[in-house]
Design a protein around this motif. Structure first.
Motif, short mmCIF file in Angstrom:
data_model
loop_
_atom_site.label_atom_id
_atom_site.label_comp_id
_atom_site.label_asym_id
_atom_site.label_seq_id
_atom_site.Cartn_x
_atom_site.Cartn_y
_atom_site.Cartn_z
N PHE A 213 0.84 -1.20 0.00
CA PHE A 213 0.00 0.00 0.00
C PHE A 213 0.88 1.26 0.00
CE2 PHE A 213 -1.74 3.11 3.21
CZ PHE A 213 -2.59 3.77 2.32
N ASN A 214 0.53 2.21 -0.84
CA ASN A 214 1.27 3.47 -0.89
C ASN A 214 0.45 4.55 -0.17
OD1 ASN A 214 2.53 5.85 -1.48
ND2 ASN A 214 2.79 5.44 -3.66
N ARG A 217 -1.07 7.75 -1.78
CA ARG A 217 -2.11 7.68 -2.81
C ARG A 217 -3.43 7.23 -2.22
NH1 ARG A 217 -0.06 6.78 -8.26
NH2 ARG A 217 -2.19 6.11 -8.56
N LEU A 218 -3.74 7.63 -1.04
CA LEU A 218 -4.95 7.15 -0.37
C LEU A 218 -6.19 7.42 -1.23
CD1 LEU A 218 -5.64 5.85 2.35
CD2 LEU A 218 -6.08 8.14 3.25
N LYS A 219 -6.89 6.35 -1.62
CA LYS A 219 -8.10 6.49 -2.44
C LYS A 219 -9.08 5.42 -1.99
CE LYS A 219 -6.43 7.91 -7.03
NZ LYS A 219 -6.30 7.34 -8.39
N PRO A 220 -9.61 5.55 -0.77
CA PRO A 220 -10.46 4.48 -0.25
C PRO A 220 -11.72 4.25 -1.08
CG PRO A 220 -10.47 6.40 1.21
CD PRO A 220 -9.44 6.66 0.17
N ALA A 222 -12.00 4.32 -4.34
CA ALA A 222 -11.65 3.44 -5.45
C ALA A 222 -11.51 2.00 -4.96
CB ALA A 222 -10.35 3.91 -6.09
N MET A 223 -10.97 1.85 -3.75
CA MET A 223 -10.86 0.50 -3.18
C MET A 223 -12.24 -0.11 -2.96
SD MET A 223 -9.37 -0.64 0.56
CE MET A 223 -10.35 0.58 1.43
N GLU A 226 -14.31 -1.40 -5.98
CA GLU A 226 -13.93 -2.70 -6.54
C GLU A 226 -13.98 -3.82 -5.51
OE1 GLU A 226 -13.55 -3.38 -9.60
OE2 GLU A 226 -13.59 -1.32 -10.35
N MET A 227 -13.87 -3.47 -4.27
CA MET A 227 -13.86 -4.48 -3.20
C MET A 227 -14.86 -4.01 -2.13
SD MET A 227 -10.50 -5.94 -1.20
CE MET A 227 -10.31 -4.58 -0.04
N ILE A 241 -6.90 -2.61 6.95
CA ILE A 241 -7.34 -1.37 6.30
C ILE A 241 -7.47 -0.19 7.28
CG2 ILE A 241 -9.23 -0.28 5.00
CD1 ILE A 241 -9.55 -2.96 3.51
N LEU A 244 -4.05 1.14 8.22
CA LEU A 244 -3.33 1.74 7.09
C LEU A 244 -3.90 3.11 6.76
CD1 LEU A 244 -2.99 -1.39 4.76
CD2 LEU A 244 -1.22 -0.33 6.18
#
Lengths: 490, 422
Positions: A213-214, A217-220, A222-223, A226-227, A241, A244
């Motif tokens: 995980f970077n 670039r936090l983009k929850p 977008a996560m 898809e999930m 999660i 993080l």
């Protein structure tokens, strides 16, 4: 009175198809049919058993409907059987092209259902997590999963193909799937408790998830798109999660606050990697070499110089590599073409593309072995326009030709053939410095550079562009004849 | 002298995954179909699978790690550069193989994406990568996906062997122009990278041709999922026009499956040459959209770049909408009459929707309600199209842009003024 159809399973496409076929044959309209699965409560209205299918009522259904229906029937929507039957009814009762009307409300809905089922299947392939357990019979892999739709049986094959050599079970609330290495077996649904609570590899997997995980670039969103959260409880890594996400801003702030760090006083570099030889100044390298004593070395130096020139035209910077001449020094014949093409640019050798292959054939027919000739181009880099997956050849202009001319002349001076052959207008211009017409000078010997005789003919790519076959054969024969003439003069 | 602490497997994994995460690629698609019904472990069925998503929104499909983060190259943008102070670690071949198999058996990954810092020599490094892939394939019958990073200067035999075991090979161009590479990655050579990509293309095409022509003789396998590359965005001064120009050249010249654009992101222990900045995520996103328009929508680089200003894409609008606003004379497009290539140029219409419309309009006129049923964004599409019951107004008005700039948080973040550090 309506008709009730009881299907043996929630996603039994064969049973649905057989029943639907019978209903269409018996002329039973969608409003009169009531669909349910064994064990469901009957509807409010009394309905009789379906009529016996009449084999005479055979009819054809578009393949697109069957493909859609086979997937959509796995949707958990209770209306799926009826909806499918209504679409089937419409297809057979005067709307044969219904499947192509992507904007029809029934088709829109069925397409969306099939899409949801496919997505659920894809997520099952992705998000099932096996835990490894030692049993008396050996190692088993067991997973608990909660699909949204009735996909367990349809997707079992995916896991068989992937894990054929393992023994595994996937347990869901409605169904369980077991593979013993030989055969697939389906059983009733189960509970999460049937699956072991942990697995020796999970801590490593969670560590990997956290490390990849970077935080910058936090983009929850977008996560989650898809999930979705509903899958999280069965995926061990998702426990990381919250941490993080909570730590990300601080980690980034720290990196930014630190700014650039001082270089490590003990860098990794023990031995610096070999640097390519620094190119000598433009043109200077040549003077140091006795070009007549070792023309091979002089040619190699010329190529190196060309590759390192800081003043190359823009297109040269976009090419893969410079393509230099090939062949023996002092060859009887030195052929000069236009510029490397796509394949020459990739291979770094002249005349290896379609025109080059045609040239080879013609040369062989004219009785000149290619390895006895020196072959090169007026312009040494591929000039192109990119179009999708291809690079289209772009003719070099007068400026490009002039730019490479000094190299070509030095190359000619080193090879010193008995006869120079210009293939096409670009080569002719590069060798003479004048805009001569190929068709006027073709077949005659004129004065070339370095006091060498020069013979001109067409470029082999011209032959590839001649449209009709007869003319092509004629032009090819004429080209071979030119090569013969040239060989005789050399 | 500080005593060296030995790292356990988990610590190594943390260091070497951390070191690998700046490579955006995680694709596992487009390779030959394989399965384990006749032995071995694993399968590939064409489409890739993302087994998880991290909170950065990125797909986790492969175990993406470095064999070692020790590196003799000193690339300023890289966390693993020779002069970085990060902790170094190195996996053994057996450790990588075991991790891959363990994760794969739990259905957590599609396979392995293995890269490495350059140690000792390009050949030595490449040989180590190849050995991992060979062990997985030969000793464990592994049929999952393998992506190997290729070292540009490695020996041809090693590259050939890498292609035999791997599904995909990649060489990163890293920066969009030779001058930036020279300045920031002194040991890397732009032309050597291109030559290596050209070499991969030649081998990939040879293997494809052999597959098509060879009847019974088994064609030599070479990277059936092709090659890809990555460009870092925002580490040098290259504008979007330059980046897309390099991308188009790479697609056309080396038949790349994908060019990945990776926003330069703060790294621990950044170089003084490249201090940390907020990653230009919106710019990266617009470049991906532009890339799509180039490859699937028939746009040229020049057209896309003309939608923005000064060689940069419009950050507030997707590049297709930005282009449309500057070519209002090409609109409105009649959804019931226009050919496919014109429909593809309508903002908000994707290729799938276009195909559905083409199919549906043969059986009845398209109306605005049909668009709603196909779930297209009406606010985006309607200003540019004519349907049986709709004609746009205000296509020439100055206020159209304001209506099209989305009001979401993402779009708000896109406004250049707000692109600052936290």
């Amino acid at each position: 009175m309506g008709v009730a159809i009881v299907l043996p399973g929630p996603a039994d496409f064969t049973a649905w198809r057989n029943a639907a076929r019978g209903l269409v044959a018996a002329g039973i309209a969608p409003e009169q049919a009531e669909w349910r699965v064994t064990g469901d409560n009957p509807g409010l209205f009394a309905a009789g058993p379906p009529p016996n299918a009449t084999p005479a009522g055979a009819f054809r259904v578009p393949r697109a409907f069957l493909e859609l229906a086979e997937i959509a029937i796995r949707h958990r929507d209770g209306e799926r059987f009826a909806l499918l039957y209504r679409a089937l009814w419409r297809v057979t009762q005067g709307e044969p092209a219904l499947m192509q009307v992507a904007t029809d409300p029934d088709i829109v809905r069925l397409t969306a259902m099939a899409k949801a089922v496919r997505r659920d299947a894809h997520k099952m392939h992705a998000f099932v997590r096996f835990r490894q357990v030692e049993t008396e019979a050996g190692i088993r892999h067991v997973a608990w999963f909660e699909p949204e739709h009735h996909i367990e049986e349809a997707e079992a094959g995916f896991f068989v193909r992937r894990f054929a050599a393992l023994r595994w079970s996937i347990v869901t609330p409605r169904r369980s799937v077991h593979w013993d290495g030989q055969e697939i077996a389906f059983g009733p649904g189960g509970s999460r408790a049937e699956v072991p609570p942990d697995d020796a590899v999970e801590p490593l997997w969670r560590a990997y998830y956290a490390a990849i995980f970077n935080p910058a670039r936090l983009k929850p969103g977008a996560m989650r798109a898809e999930m979705p959260r509903k899958y999280w409880r069965n995926m061990p890594e998702t426990a990381e999660i919250p941490r993080l996400m909570a730590e990300a801003p601080r980690r980034v702030a720290e990196m930014v606050a630190r700014g650039g760090a001082a270089p490590n006083p003990r860098p990794q570099r023990m031995r610096p990697p070999a640097q390519p030889e620094a190119p000598s100044g433009v043109g200077e390298g040549m003077d140091l070499l006795d070009t007549h004593a070792d023309p091979e070395a002089a040619l190699a130096a010329l190529l190196r110089e060309l590759a390192a020139r800081p003043d190359l035209p823009d297109f040269a910077r976009r090419a893969t590599q410079p393509v230099f001449g090939e062949g023996p020094i002092g060859a009887r014949l030195m052929f000069v073409g236009e510029q490397p093409g796509d394949e020459e640019d990739i291979q770094g050798r002249p005349f290896v593309g379609p025109a080059g292959r045609l040239f080879d054939r013609a040369l062989a027919e004219a009785g000149v072995p290619r390895d006895e000739a020196y072959v090169t181009n007026a312009v040494k880099h591929f000039k192109f326009t990119p179009t999708g997956k291809r690079r289209l050849h772009q003719s070099p202009d007068a400026g490009d030709i002039a730019h490479y001319r000094p190299f070509l002349l030095r190359e000619v001076g080193l090879v010193r053939p008995r006869l120079l052959v210009a293939l096409g207008a670009t080569a002719l211009r590069a060798l003479t410095g004048k805009a001569l017409r190929v068709m006027k000078t073709r077949g005659t010997v004129i004065d070339g550079p370095e006091g060498l005789p020069l013979f001109a003919t067409v470029h082999p790519s011209f032959l590839l562009r001649v449209p009709d076959q007869d003319a092509q054969a004629r032009e090819y024969a004429r080209f071979v004849e030119d090569l013969r003439t040239a060989a005789a003069r050399a | 002298m500080v005593a060296r602490q030995t790292l356990d497997l988990r610590q190594k994994l943390e260091i070497l995954a951390d070191a690998a995460k700046y490579d955006a690629s995680c694709a596992s698609s487009g390779t030959a179909k394989r399965d384990s019904t006749r032995g071995g472990l694993g399968s590939t069925e064409g489409s890739g699978i993302c087994h998880a998503y991290a909170p950065d929104g990125r797909c986790i499909s492969l175990l993406k790690i470095l064999l070692t983060n020790a590196c003799v190259f000193d690339c300023a943008y890289c966390v693993n550069r020779a002069t970085s102070n990060v902790r170094r670690a190195r996996f053994t071949v057996a450790e990588v193989v075991q991790l891959t198999l363990d994760f794969y058996r739990r259905n957590a990954i599609e396979g392995l994406f293995l890269s490495s810092g350059i140690i000792r020599s390009p050949d030595y490094t490449m040989e180590q990568l190849v050995r991992v892939a060979r062990t997985l394939r030969e000793d464990h019958g592994f049929h999952g996906y393998i992506h190997l990073k290729t070292i540009p200067d490695a020996a041809p035999e090693l590259v050939a062997e890498a292609g035999r075991w791997a599904d995909r090979l990649s060489i990163n161009v890293e920066l969009p122009q030779a001058d930036s590479l020279k300045a920031l990655a002194p040991e890397k050579d732009f032309s050597a990278i291109r030559r290596a990509m050209g070499g991969l293309r030649a081998r990939i095409e040879d293997a494809e041709d052999a597959r098509k022509t060879a009847r019974r003789a088994k064609a030599p396998r070479f990277a059936p999922a092709g090659q890809s590359t990555q460009m870092i965005v925002g580490a040098d001064a290259a504008d979007d026009a330059t980046i897309l120009g390099t991308a188009t050249d790479l697609y056309a010249g080396y038949r790349l499956r994908r060019v990945y654009y990776s926003a330069y992101s703060p790294i621990p222990d950044a170089s003084r040459m490249l201090p940390p900045i907020a990653p230009p995520l919106v710019r990266e996103h617009r470049l991906y959209q532009a890339d799509w328009l180039l490859r699937f929508y028939g746009f040229s680089r020049e057209e896309i770049v003309a939608g923005g200003q000064g060689g940069m894409l419009d950050l507030e609008l997707d590049p297709k909408t930005a282009w449309a606003l500057r070519h209002r004379g090409d609109f409105p497009v009649d959804l019931n009459a226009a050919p496919r290539e014109r429909l593809l140029r309508v903002p908000g219409l994707g290729a799938k929707t276009v195909d559905r419309l083409l199919s549906a309009r043969r059986h009845g006129a398209i109306r605005a309600a049909d668009l709603a049923r196909l779930r297209v964004s009406l606010g985006k599409v309607l200003p540019f199209v004519v349907t049986a019951d709709h004609r746009p107004r205000g296509l020439d008005g100055a206020g159209l842009r304001g209506l099209l700039v989305p009001a979401t948080a993402f779009a708000a973040a896109a406004r250049p003024a707000q692109l600052s550090l936290f």
